[in-house]
Design an enzyme around this catalytic site. Structure first.
Site, PDB file in Angstrom:
ATOM      1  N   CYS A  10       0.837  -1.207   0.000  1.00 14.40           N
ATOM      2  CA  CYS A  10       0.000   0.000   0.000  1.00 14.40           C
ATOM      3  C   CYS A  10       0.870   1.254   0.000  1.00 14.40           C
ATOM      4  CB  CYS A  10      -0.945   0.007   1.205  1.00 14.40           C
ATOM      5  SG  CYS A  10      -2.081   1.412   1.200  1.00 14.40           S
TER       6      CYS A  10
ATOM      7  N   CYS B 170      -0.585   4.165   2.161  1.00 15.09           N
ATOM      8  CA  CYS B 170      -0.483   4.005   3.616  1.00 15.09           C
ATOM      9  C   CYS B 170       0.951   4.155   4.097  1.00 15.09           C
ATOM     10  CB  CYS B 170      -1.016   2.632   4.031  1.00 15.09           C
ATOM     11  SG  CYS B 170      -2.740   2.342   3.609  1.00 15.09           S
ATOM     12  N   ASP B 171       1.854   3.431   3.471  1.00 19.10           N
ATOM     13  CA  ASP B 171       3.213   3.314   3.978  1.00 19.10           C
ATOM     14  C   ASP B 171       4.211   4.251   3.306  1.00 19.10           C
ATOM     15  OD1 ASP B 171       2.211   1.305   5.570  1.00 19.10           O
ATOM     16  OD2 ASP B 171       2.788  -0.302   4.208  1.00 19.10           O
TER      17      ASP B 171
END
Length: 517
Positions: free
Chosen positions: A342, A345-346
């Site tokens: 992701c 997200c990361d």
């Protein structure tokens, strides 16, 4: 500073606060502290029941949302903005006495927790999976103050991420050890804390009346199927660990007809609103694990994780797909420690670092473009000799100074130092071994259907459920739609139509087969 539009939206809900709340802040002279102070004072200015005070804490900026003269509180470390702004406002309302919305059995299970515990959830302010976990643990700590919860933004407290060797969000830490990683609903978090489905919930699920149509999966296909079935005045249920499905794993959506562009969380909010418009029984935070043969009474039995048994006259399977893995040595070892699926997200955890994006399709190139605005260097590694992504995306990638592409590259091993990723080994076009020094690897090589639990039950092609033009499968009364089926293209707009089509197929089946009713 919050703009007038956002302040007006907050003002519309701030009246739900019933009890005095204090925002106990710990600040320094940093820009993040200045932003935090401004936001908190703006919010406090909307209600006489909210006051800002000073309270010393080692994390700066941080603040506690505390009900006055009570032990009910939650703590945020970082600027309450980005994807966590809504979590902040919701926590403010709930600490202030607005009730947590959850099934009665979940609330009862939370109240029965008697083991004091402190949880810390590490997030990034661009992570779309983080708010679910943050809001779940906030709710638990508000319902039962024996549980304490702190939210920490990795962009502000990167040193804590480094100390704990964290390279993935959301990550929940308890007593210095990783307790949970990845997206989770309130039901899933409670189940993990109490170590299993509550007896009350199991009893409630087993007592549910049979459905006319039971939809399995909460992505675009599942939501469309549930809505279209409900519009036919059928008794409809939808079982999903979370509404939105893989939509929530991507970035801004620009190819959904009728919408110029939409964020994943906005589209998911629309899905949730659509479901609320109809009498659809939503069974959240749980997955179906098995499907049985039709009973003499004409019902199809389905078993969920945790042992609940549901029944339906027809079933629509919309379980979607999951990201494919590289399946090379080191990948599982460094999953969430440099290997990620992701980028949204990361990605912020890899600011000014060297990263690789594996794959050459649209999702890979979109990820590389997004990450190029954060990372020092982005290398796209593709096994093919030409990128499959749309030309407009490829041209946009080539225009970025800090990106490059390595093609005809076959990844062979993820390297690491025991804590995190340090590089990637691959074979080049000539079959020669090469090594690339990296801080992170984002895998974007496609997806695989979530149909393992259906092996031997339905006719499938390479794991994808075979369906006809009505969405019907090889089992009478069982339909399927979306990315888990053998339709040639996997797009949100196609899944929406397929879900509606399968629901209409189920409706026609019920009309033509009254003996199964």
């Amino acid at each position: 500073m919050l703009d007038e539009k956002i302040l007006e939206q907050v003002k519309q809900v701030i009246g739900l606060i019933k009890y005095p709340v204090e925002l106990a802040t710990s600040l320094d002279y940093s820009e993040q502290s200045k932003q935090t102070s401004e936001i908190l004072h703006q919010i406090a200015g909307l209600s006489d029941l909210i006051q800002v005070k000073w309270e010393e804490n080692e994390r700066k900026p941080s603040f506690v949302i505390r009900r006055v003269d009570s032990d009910i509180s939650v703590r945020f470390a970082g600027v309450p903005s980005g994807t966590e702004f809504n979590s902040f406002v919701l926590a403010l309302l709930q600490v202030g006495g607005h009730p947590v919305k959850a099934d009665e059995d979940i609330i009862a299970a939370i109240k029965q927790i008697d083991e004091p515990a402190e949880y810390t959830t590490y997030v990034s302010l661009s992570c779309m999976n983080c708010p679910d976990v943050v809001q779940a643990l906030n709710a638990i700590s508000i319902i039962n103050p024996v549980v304490k919860h702190t939210v920490v933004d990795g962009g502000t407290f990167g040193e804590e991420f480094d100390h704990l060797h964290l390279q993935s969000v959301p990550t929940v830490v308890k007593d210095g050890e990783v307790f949970l990683q990845g997206r989770s609903t309130l039901e899933q978090v409670v189940t993990k804390i109490v170590r299993g489905m509550t007896g009350l919930r199991l009893k409630r699920l087993n007592a549910l009346e049979p459905f006319d149509v039971l939809v399995i999966g909460g992505g675009p296909a599942g939501v469309a199927a549930a809505v279209y079935a409900a519009r036919k005045q059928l008794r409809v249920g939808i079982v999903a660990d979370r509404i939105g499905g893989q939509v929530l794993e991507g970035g801004q959506i620009e190819n959904l007809i009728t919408l110029e562009r939409v964020k994943p969380e906005e589209l998911t909010a629309t899905f949730e609103a659509n479901l609320r418009d109809y009498p659809i029984d939503q069974i959240g935070g749980i997955r179906v694990e098995n499907i049985g043969s039709r009973t003499p009474e004409g019902m199809i039995p389905l078993m969920t994780e945790g042992g609940a048994r549901l029944q339906a006259r027809t079933v629509v399977i919309c379980v979607g797909s999951s990201f494919k893995h590289l399946d090379i040595p080191g990948e599982e070892t460094y999953l969430n420690r440099g290997v990620s699926f992701c980028p949204h997200c990361d990605g912020p955890l890899f600011t000014d670092r060297k990263i690789a994006v594996m794959g050459g399709g649209n999702s890979a190139i979109e990820a590389a473009i997004d990450l190029a605005g954060i990372a020092r260097e982005v290398t796209v590694i593709d096994i093919a000799d030409s990128l499959k992504a749309d030309k407009v995306l490829v041209e946009r990638l080539k225009a970025l100074a800090n990106t490059r592409v390595i093609q005809c590259a076959n990844a062979t091993r993820v390297l690491g130092d025991g804590h995190r990723v340090t590089g990637l080994e691959y074979k080049d076009a000539d079959g020669q071994g090469q090594m690339l020094e990296l801080d992170g690897i984002f895998v974007q090589i496609g997806s695989t259907p979530n149909t393992d639990w259906l092996t031997g039950k339905l006719e499938m092609e390479d794991g994808y459920i075979s369906v006809d033009n009505t969405g019907a499968t090889s089992i009478p009364g069982v339909f399927a739609a979306g990315d888990c089926t053998n339709v040639p293209h996997k797009q949100i707009v196609i899944a929406l139509g397929a879900g509606a089509n399968a629901a209409l197929g189920a409706f026609e089946y019920l009309i033509r087969n009254p003996k199964d009713a």
